[in-house]
Enzyme design. Structure first.
Site, mmCIF file in Angstrom:
data_model
loop_
_atom_site.group_PDB
_atom_site.id
_atom_site.type_symbol
_atom_site.label_atom_id
_atom_site.label_comp_id
_atom_site.label_asym_id
_atom_site.label_seq_id
_atom_site.Cartn_x
_atom_site.Cartn_y
_atom_site.Cartn_z
ATOM 1 N N GLY A 47 58.261 92.316 39.086
ATOM 2 C CA GLY A 47 58.177 91.055 38.360
ATOM 3 C C GLY A 47 56.710 90.663 38.251
ATOM 4 O O GLY A 47 56.321 89.535 38.520
ATOM 5 N N HIS A 48 55.908 91.648 37.869
ATOM 6 C CA HIS A 48 54.477 91.408 37.689
ATOM 7 C C HIS A 48 53.827 92.597 36.986
ATOM 8 O O HIS A 48 54.456 93.642 36.799
ATOM 9 C CB HIS A 48 53.797 91.155 39.049
ATOM 10 C CG HIS A 48 54.006 92.261 40.032
ATOM 11 N ND1 HIS A 48 54.820 92.141 41.135
ATOM 12 C CD2 HIS A 48 53.535 93.518 40.053
ATOM 13 C CE1 HIS A 48 54.816 93.275 41.803
ATOM 14 N NE2 HIS A 48 54.055 94.125 41.150
ATOM 15 N N ALA A 49 52.574 92.401 36.591
ATOM 16 C CA ALA A 49 51.747 93.489 36.057
ATOM 17 C C ALA A 49 50.446 93.494 36.851
ATOM 18 O O ALA A 49 50.165 92.563 37.606
ATOM 19 C CB ALA A 49 51.469 93.255 34.573
ATOM 20 N N ARG A 94 56.421 95.371 35.343
ATOM 21 C CA ARG A 94 57.478 96.174 35.976
ATOM 22 C C ARG A 94 58.411 95.303 36.806
ATOM 23 O O ARG A 94 57.990 94.323 37.426
ATOM 24 C CB ARG A 94 56.898 97.311 36.822
ATOM 25 C CG ARG A 94 56.461 97.057 38.252
ATOM 26 C CD ARG A 94 55.176 96.310 38.390
ATOM 27 N NE ARG A 94 54.125 96.733 37.486
ATOM 28 C CZ ARG A 94 53.199 97.626 37.801
ATOM 29 N NH1 ARG A 94 53.182 98.158 38.989
ATOM 30 N NH2 ARG A 94 52.242 97.928 36.953
ATOM 31 N N ILE A 119 49.340 89.831 37.849
ATOM 32 C CA ILE A 119 49.771 88.780 36.916
ATOM 33 C C ILE A 119 51.264 88.605 37.202
ATOM 34 O O ILE A 119 52.065 89.487 36.909
ATOM 35 C CB ILE A 119 49.554 89.183 35.446
ATOM 36 C CG1 ILE A 119 48.111 89.633 35.221
ATOM 37 C CG2 ILE A 119 49.913 88.011 34.520
ATOM 38 C CD1 ILE A 119 47.863 90.265 33.860
#
Ligand code: T46
Length: 132
Positions: A47-49, A94, A119
């Site tokens: 739940g981030h990049a 992802r 992020i």
């Protein structure tokens, strides 16, 4: 999308197999190794990049799904083989879900841990990649 499934070279033996990741197979210098384990099947991870980090994810045991987004396209890759690595480049969102019982996700990372590289908000991710 800037992701790739890598075949990890392996030695198959009747007594059991060996998979080997070394220079040439991994397209970056490995600065950190970590693994996710004891993951409840209802858990969603990621739940981030990342702005800079490149990583390779391997389902060392069991299986899980990786949802990948680059702001234009989305794909889901099921990881369920210990001789496959999923190379996720920076600037890819992802999410990891559908963990099987006993799943272990090994991660090889190009950078040491740095929270400023994350992020963690999807809208911020879209804004970030639009400005690139
Ligand atoms: C990724 C997926 C596959 C650290 O202090 N050091 C570390 O090396 C890591 C990976 C995490 N942390 C801390 C940061 C958080 O306070 O551990 C806590 C949980 O991390 P996070 O919520 O980022 O965990 P996941 O499973 O959602 O994401 C991790 C990686 O952070 C990420 O880069 O791609 O695994």
């Amino acid at each position: 999308m800037n992701v790739k499934l890598i075949d990890i070279p392996k030695i198959l033996k009747r007594e059991g197999n060996i998979a080997v990741l070394e220079n040439g197979v991994v397209p970056f210098d490995i600065k950190r190794v970590y693994y996710l384990y004891d993951i409840p099947s209802t858990s969603k991870r990621g739940g981030h990049a990342h702005k800079k980090l490149n990583q390779i994810l391997i389902a060392i045991s069991g299986s899980f799904d990786v949802v990948l987004k680059d702001g234009k396209n989305q794909q889901v890759i099921t990881m369920n083989k210990p001789d496959k690595g999923l190379l996720i480049s920076n600037n890819i969102w992802r999410e990891l879900e559908n963990f099987s019982s006993g799943a272990v996700c090994l991660v090889l990372a190009s950078e040491v841990y740095d929270e400023d590289d994350y992020i963690r908000n999807y809208k911020s991710f879209i804004a970030y990649i639009k400005n690139k």
